[in-house]
Design an enzyme around this catalytic site. Structure first.
Site, PDB file in Angstrom:
ATOM      1  N   ARG A 288       7.987 -48.323  15.178  1.00 50.00           N
ATOM      2  CA  ARG A 288       8.476 -49.703  15.272  1.00 50.00           C
ATOM      3  C   ARG A 288       7.315 -50.700  15.350  1.00 50.00           C
ATOM      4  NH1 ARG A 288      13.547 -50.919  17.299  1.00 50.00           N
ATOM      5  NH2 ARG A 288      12.605 -52.381  18.768  1.00 50.00           N
TER       6      ARG A 288
ATOM      7  N   ARG B 215     -12.086 -52.486  44.789  1.00 48.98           N
ATOM      8  CA  ARG B 215     -10.700 -52.154  44.453  1.00 48.98           C
ATOM      9  C   ARG B 215     -10.483 -52.383  42.968  1.00 48.98           C
ATOM     10  NH1 ARG B 215      -6.034 -54.602  48.069  1.00 48.98           N
ATOM     11  NH2 ARG B 215      -6.797 -52.933  49.419  1.00 48.98           N
TER      12      ARG B 215
ATOM     13  N   SER C 103       6.162 -58.672  21.769  1.00 52.26           N
ATOM     14  CA  SER C 103       5.393 -57.481  21.385  1.00 52.26           C
ATOM     15  C   SER C 103       4.508 -57.707  20.163  1.00 52.26           C
ATOM     16  CB  SER C 103       6.349 -56.314  21.100  1.00 52.26           C
ATOM     17  OG  SER C 103       7.172 -56.048  22.210  1.00 52.26           O
ATOM     18  N   ASN C 104       4.800 -58.727  19.382  1.00 51.94           N
ATOM     19  CA  ASN C 104       4.065 -59.017  18.141  1.00 51.94           C
ATOM     20  C   ASN C 104       3.964 -57.764  17.269  1.00 51.94           C
ATOM     21  OD1 ASN C 104       2.693 -60.681  16.331  1.00 51.94           O
ATOM     22  ND2 ASN C 104       0.693 -60.196  17.198  1.00 51.94           N
TER      23      ASN C 104
ATOM     24  N   GLY D 208     -19.571 -80.384  21.017  1.00 48.08           N
ATOM     25  CA  GLY D 208     -18.871 -81.165  20.010  1.00 48.08           C
ATOM     26  C   GLY D 208     -19.755 -81.506  18.829  1.00 48.08           C
TER      27      GLY D 208
ATOM     28  N   ILE E 107     -11.895 -80.535  23.691  1.00 45.15           N
ATOM     29  CA  ILE E 107     -10.455 -80.551  23.969  1.00 45.15           C
ATOM     30  C   ILE E 107      -9.702 -81.364  22.918  1.00 45.15           C
ATOM     31  CG2 ILE E 107     -10.821 -80.258  26.449  1.00 45.15           C
ATOM     32  CD1 ILE E 107      -9.956 -83.248  26.713  1.00 45.15           C
ATOM     33  N   ASP E 108     -10.407 -82.269  22.206  1.00 47.18           N
ATOM     34  CA  ASP E 108      -9.743 -83.133  21.232  1.00 47.18           C
ATOM     35  C   ASP E 108      -9.385 -82.409  19.941  1.00 47.18           C
ATOM     36  OD1 ASP E 108     -10.082 -85.243  22.966  1.00 47.18           O
ATOM     37  OD2 ASP E 108     -11.907 -85.963  22.012  1.00 47.18           O
TER      38      ASP E 108
ATOM     39  N   ARG F 130      -5.006 -49.414  43.052  1.00 44.55           N
ATOM     40  CA  ARG F 130      -3.607 -49.836  43.185  1.00 44.55           C
ATOM     41  C   ARG F 130      -3.013 -49.974  41.779  1.00 44.55           C
ATOM     42  NH1 ARG F 130      -5.006 -49.034  47.701  1.00 44.55           N
ATOM     43  NH2 ARG F 130      -4.719 -50.315  49.566  1.00 44.55           N
TER      44      ARG F 130
END
Length: 779
Positions: free
Chosen positions: A744, A573, A537-538, A115, A162-163, A666
Site C-alpha cells: 500500500r 535518557r 501517511s503520504n 536575504g 520570512i517574506d 522510555r
C-alpha cells in the site's frame, strides 16, 4: 602573528557559515546541517558569529565547530550564531579585513544564510577576492606564499527570509513558520470577530513581497487582501465593499482583510490598515479593529517544513562547495515544488530587484511574472475562490457540470480546505457541486434519507468557514465502492453526476481503481474522475506530497520537542517514539530529519538484531562521552509497521536492559494526535491550489460523450507533485507502473534518499563500520 594553517588535502575545505540580515526560523537548522555535513565529508567547519560583523572583526568571532556544538539547534528560533547589520563590510576596507581573517583562519569557502542584500554582498566579496588578496600582499599584511592556497573563494547562498521575497525559489527558510504565526493569530481573531460580528484589518510583513499576505488570505479565507505586486483595481474601495457586503448578506458574521506592510494602489499611493478601517467603519458601518502582528511573525520555533528545508539546503550547500570549480558561478540553493535545486545567485538577486523596479514602474504584470509560477497560481486560486459571483468567469450553460465531491479514507488536515475551494470554484464557473456525505457507504445507504439525505448540493455559505477546520466536514469512510458496486452506479445515475472529485488516501486511490475497472459493466462510471491525495501517511502513488502530511509532521514534531525536552532535563535518557504512516516510513523519516533523531526505523528497511546492536552500542559511546551539555536528550523514531517483532516497547526495553544503568530508556506513542487538529498553512494553501487544478481538469471533459471519455486514459487521473512539477497521472498507468499494492505505497518513494541524511547528521554508524557481532565501531 601565527601563520595560517596549511590547506586541507585534495578537495577538502574549511567551510565557514554565517547568518546575516533579518533572522528567520530555520536558520539554526541550516547551520547545524552545514557543520555536521562538513565534518562527515572530512572538512572543517567554522561558525562566524554576528554575520559579516564577525567576519570583519575575526578573532573569537570565528569559531571552529564540532558535532556537539550544534546539538539541539533544530528546534531553536532565530539564529544562535547571531546576526548584525555591518556597515564596515559595505566598504572595501572592511572586506579587505574580512579576507585577511579568512586566510589567517584557513577558511576557503563560505555558506551565507540571509536575504538578497546579504547574498549580494557575498557575491561582491567573491568577485573582489583575488584583488583583495593582492592588496593584502602589496600592503605587506600577508605574504604571497600565505595567499597561494587561497586563489579562489567558494561561496554558496541559502535564502533565510520570512517574506519569501527571493525570486527563483518557491520557499525561503522561515517563510512557512512565519505564515503559521499569522494563521494562528488570524484563527484566534476569527473567533472574536465572529462573536461580535466585527471586521478586522490585519497588517502582515512584506514591503516588496506580498507572499505572506497572499498566503495568509488564502489560508484563512480572508475577504480581501492587498499585495505590493498586484494592487487592486482603480475601484478597489467599491470592489472591496461590494464583496464584503455580499458575504455579510450570505450570513457571514465576520470580516477579515489582510494588508501587506508595502501595500499600495495602482498609483503607488500607500494603502494603510487605517485607510481600510475607516472605509469599513464609515461606508459599511462595521465595527472594525486593526491588528498589526509585527515581530511576532519572526519568532518561535520553526515549523516542520522549515526544519526539513533548512536541513536539506544546508547539506546541499556543502555538496555545492565540494563540487565547485573556480569557474562555477556562485549558486543559491532553492526549492521548486518538492525538489532542491541550485540556481545562479546573481540571476536570482537580479530578478528579485527587478520585482521592486517593476512595481516602481507600475508594471504589475511584470512584477507577478518575476515571482515564481506558484505565486501566480496561488493568487489566481484566491481570486476565484474568495468571491463566487464573477460573471466574467462563468462558463456557457452547455459546459456546466454536476460534480460530485467525496472523501474516502482516514481524515487528513486540508480535506475541508480542498472541498471549500472546489465548491467555490464550481460555483464561480457555473457548475453544481454535490457533496456525497460519509463516503461510499453514506452514498449507497443514505442517499435518499428524509428529511436530509447524504447527497446534497452545496452553496458558498455551506463551506465558507471550512478552510481552517480539521477532519472532514462531509464525513469520510474507508469503505470502497466494490462493497456495493450496483448501488454506487445507481446513485451516480440517479443524481446525474457528470464528474467526480475524490479526496483521500490509499483507500481513495483504490476506489478510483475499482471504478475504472468497472467502467465496461457500468456506464455511470464513464465520467471524468480526479483524485487529490490527502493522507497523513503520504503513501499515494503518483505524488510525492499528500495533503495532510504537513499537518501530521507539525503535530509530531511538536510532540517530540516536548519529549526531547524531558529527555534533556534527565540528561541520560532516550525516548523511542512510535509514529503512524501505515507501511510507508515517510512520516518517521521526515520527522526524524526535523527533530534530529538518533535513528529512524521504517517498514522499507525493517529492523534486525544487528541494527539494534549497532544503535545500542552507539548510544553507549554517545552517553559515555557526554560531558553534561544542554540539549542532550535523544530520540529514536519507529514507524508503527517497521517490525512485527521489535515493537516500540520491546526496543525501549532492550535499550534499558543493555544500558546497565548508565542511561535510561522510555517509549511514547502519540497515536491519533498525529492526525492533527487545525490544518497547517501549507496543507491549506496546497489543498486550495490542487483542488482548483482538479476542477479545471474535470472541466476539460465537459461536453464529451461517454465513449470519448472512456477512450481517454487521462479521464481518470491522480494529481501529484513530482520533483519540480505538478502533474496529472493517468490511473491505469500509475496503478500498473508505480504502485506496490501489497505494501500500500508507491514502488519508488522519492524521500528514501533522505534516510541517509538523517543517519549522517545524527552520527549514526554505518553497517560497514561496525562489528557484525557486537555492534562496536571497528578502528
Amino acid at each position: 602573528m601565527p601563520p595560517p594553517p596549511a590547506p586541507l588535502p585534495g578537495k577538502k575545505r574549511r567551510i565557514g557559515v554565517l547568518t546575516s540580515g533579518g533572522d528567520s526560523p530555520g536558520m539554526n537548522g541550516a547551520v547545524r546541517a552545514v557543520v555536521r555535513m562538513s565534518i562527515d565529508q572530512d572538512c572543517e567547519s567554522y561558525a562566524i558569529y554576528e554575520g559579516y560583523e564577525g567576519l570583519v572583526r575575526g578573532g573569537d568571532f570565528i569559531k571552529k565547530m564540532g558535532r556537539d556544538d550544534v546539538r539541539g539547534y533544530l528546534s531553536e528560533g532565530g539564529t544562535l550564531i547571531g546576526t548584525a547589520r555591518c556597515m564596515a563590510f559595505m566598504e572595501r576596507a572592511g572586506r579587505l579585513q574580512a579576507a585577511k581573517n579568512m586566510v589567517m583562519t584557513g577558511i576557503d569557502a563560505l555558506v551565507i544564510i540571509g536575504g538578497d542584500g546579504s547574498l549580494t554582498g557575498a557575491d561582491t566579496f567573491r568577485r573582489e577576492w583575488s584583488g583583495l588578496l593582492s592588496e593584502l600582499v602589496e600592503k605587506k599584511e600577508l605574504k604571497a606564499s600565505q595567499i597561494e592556497p587561497f586563489q579562489y573563494l567558494n561561496i554558496v547562498g541559502l535564502v533565510g527570509s520570512i517574506d519569501n521575497d527571493m525570486s527563483s525559489t518557491d520557499a525561503t527558510i522561515g517563510c512557512y513558520s512565519s505564515l503559521a504565526r499569522i494563521c494562528d493569530a488570524v484563527d484566534c481573531i476569527d473567533a472574536t470577530a465572529s462573536s461580535h460580528q466585527r471586521a478586522f484589518v490585519i497588517e502582515v510583513m512584506g514591503r516588496h513581497c506580498g507572499w505572506l499576505a497572499q498566503m495568509a488570505a488564502l489560508s484563512t479565507g480572508a475577504d480581501f487582501a492587498f499585495l505590493p505586486e498586484k494592487p487592486p483595481s482603480e475601484n478597489w474601495k467599491e470592489d472591496m465593499c461590494g464583496i464584503i457586503s455580499r458575504h455579510r448578506k450570505m450570513g457571514k458574521r465576520k470580516t477579515i482583510v489582510i494588508v501587506a506592510e508595502g501595500a499600495h494602489d495602482l498609483s503607488l499611493h500607500k494603502v494603510t490598515p487605517t485607510h481600510v478601517k475607516d472605509l469599513l467603519s464609515n461606508t459599511l458601518k462595521l465595527d472594525t479593529r486593526i491588528t498589526t502582528l509585527g515581530h511576532v511573525q519572526r519568532g518561535g520555533s520553526p515549523c516542520a517544513y522549515d526544519r526539513m528545508l533548512s536541513t536539506l539546503q544546508g547539506c546541499e550547500a556543502v555538496k555545492a562547495v565540494l563540487d565547485a570549480t573556480p569557474e562555477t558561478p556562485t549558486p543559491v540553493i532553492c526549492v521548486i515544488e518538492n525538489k532542491i535545486v541550485r540556481k545562479p545567485l546573481i540571476k536570482a538577486v537580479e530578478d528579485t530587484h527587478a520585482v521592486a523596479k517593476a512595481i516602481e514602474a507600475k508594471d504589475f504584470d511584470r512584477a507577478m511574472q518575476l515571482r515564481d509560477a506558484e505565486f501566480s497560481e496561488y493568487h489566481n486560486a484566491y481570486m476565484t475562490t474568495t468571491a463566487t459571483d464573477q460573471p466574467e468567469m462563468r462558463l456557457p450553460k452547455e459546459k456546466h457540470m454536476r460534480i460530485g465531491i467525496i472523501h474516502v479514507g482516514a481524515p487528513a488536515g486540508g480535506m475541508n480546505a480542498a472541498t471549500r475551494a472546489a465548491v467555490a470554484y464550481c460555483l464561480t464557473r457555473g457548475h453544481t457541486p454535490i457533496a456525497l456525505h460519509n463516503g461510499f457507504p453514506g452514498l449507497c445507504r443514505h442517499h435518499d434519507d428524509q428529511p436530509l439525505g447524504s447527497v446534497r448540493e452545496m452553496s458558498w455559505s455551506d463551506v465558507e468557514g471550512w478552510v481552517s477546520k480539521g477532519g472532514s466536514e462531509i464525513g469520510t469512510n474507508r469503505a470502497l465502492p466494490s462493497d456495493d458496486m450496483p448501488k454506487t452506479a445507481y446513485c451516480f445515475e440517479k443524481y446525474k453526476l457528470n464528474a467526480l472529485f475524490i479526496i483521500g488516501g490509499f483507500e481513495a486511490f483504490t476506489a478510483v481503481s475499482e471504478l475504472r475497472r468497472a467502467r465496461p459493466e457500468y456506464p455511470a462510471f464513464r465520467i471524468p474522475i480526479a483524485l487529490l491525495p490527502a493522507t497523513i501517511s503520504n503513501n499515494v502513488p503518483g505524488t510525492e506530497y499528500s495533503v495532510g502530511s504537513d499537518t501530521c509532521l507539525n503535530a509530531l514534531v511538536e510532540y517530540c520537542d516536548a519529549i526531547k525536552q524531558s529527555a534533556s532535563a534527565s540528561r541520560r535518557r532516550i525516548f523511542v517514539v512510535e509514529t503512524q504512516g501505515g507501511k510507508s516510513g515517510y512520516i518517521a523519516t521526515i520527522a526524524g530529519l526535523s527533530i534530529g533523531a538518533l535513528a529512524v526505523y521504517t517498514p522499507e528497511e525493517g529492523i534486525n538484531i544487528r541494527m539494534l546492536s549497532r544503535d545500542i552500542e552507539h548510544l553507549r559511546t554517545s552517553f559515555a562521552t557526554d560531558q553534561g551539555q544542554s540539549r542532550a536528550g535523544k530520540l529514536i523514531l519507529r514507524n508503527e509497521h517497521a517490525s512485527d517483532t521489535y515493537t516500540t516497547e520491546v526496543i525501549a526495553n532492550m535499550i534499558r536492559e543493555e544500558a546497565k544503568g548508565r542511561f535510561e530508556s522510555r517509549f511514547a506513542i502519540p497515536g491519533h494526535v498525529q492526525q492533527g487538529g487545525t490544518p497547517s498553512p501549507m496543507d491549506r494553501v496546497r489543498a486550495v491550489r490542487l483542488a482548483v487544478k482538479c476542477i479545471t481538469f474535470l472541466e476539460g471533459f465537459a461536453g464529451k460523450s461517454k465513449e470519448e471519455i472512456v477512450a481517454d486514459p487521462m479521464s481518470m487521473s491522480v494529481i501529484g507533485i513530482k520533483g519540480a512539477s505538478v502533474v496529472f497521472g493517468p490511473m491505469e498507468k500509475v496503478e500498473k507502473e508505480e504502485t506496490n499494492w501489497k505494501e500500500r505505497r508507491p514502488k519508488d518513494e522519492s524521500w528514501l534518499q533522505l534516510k541517509k541524511i538523517v543517519d549522517t547528521l545524527s552520527g549514526r554508524p554505518k553497517p560497514g563500520d561496525c562489528c557484525q557481532t557486537c555492534g562496536k565501531r571497528e578502528s
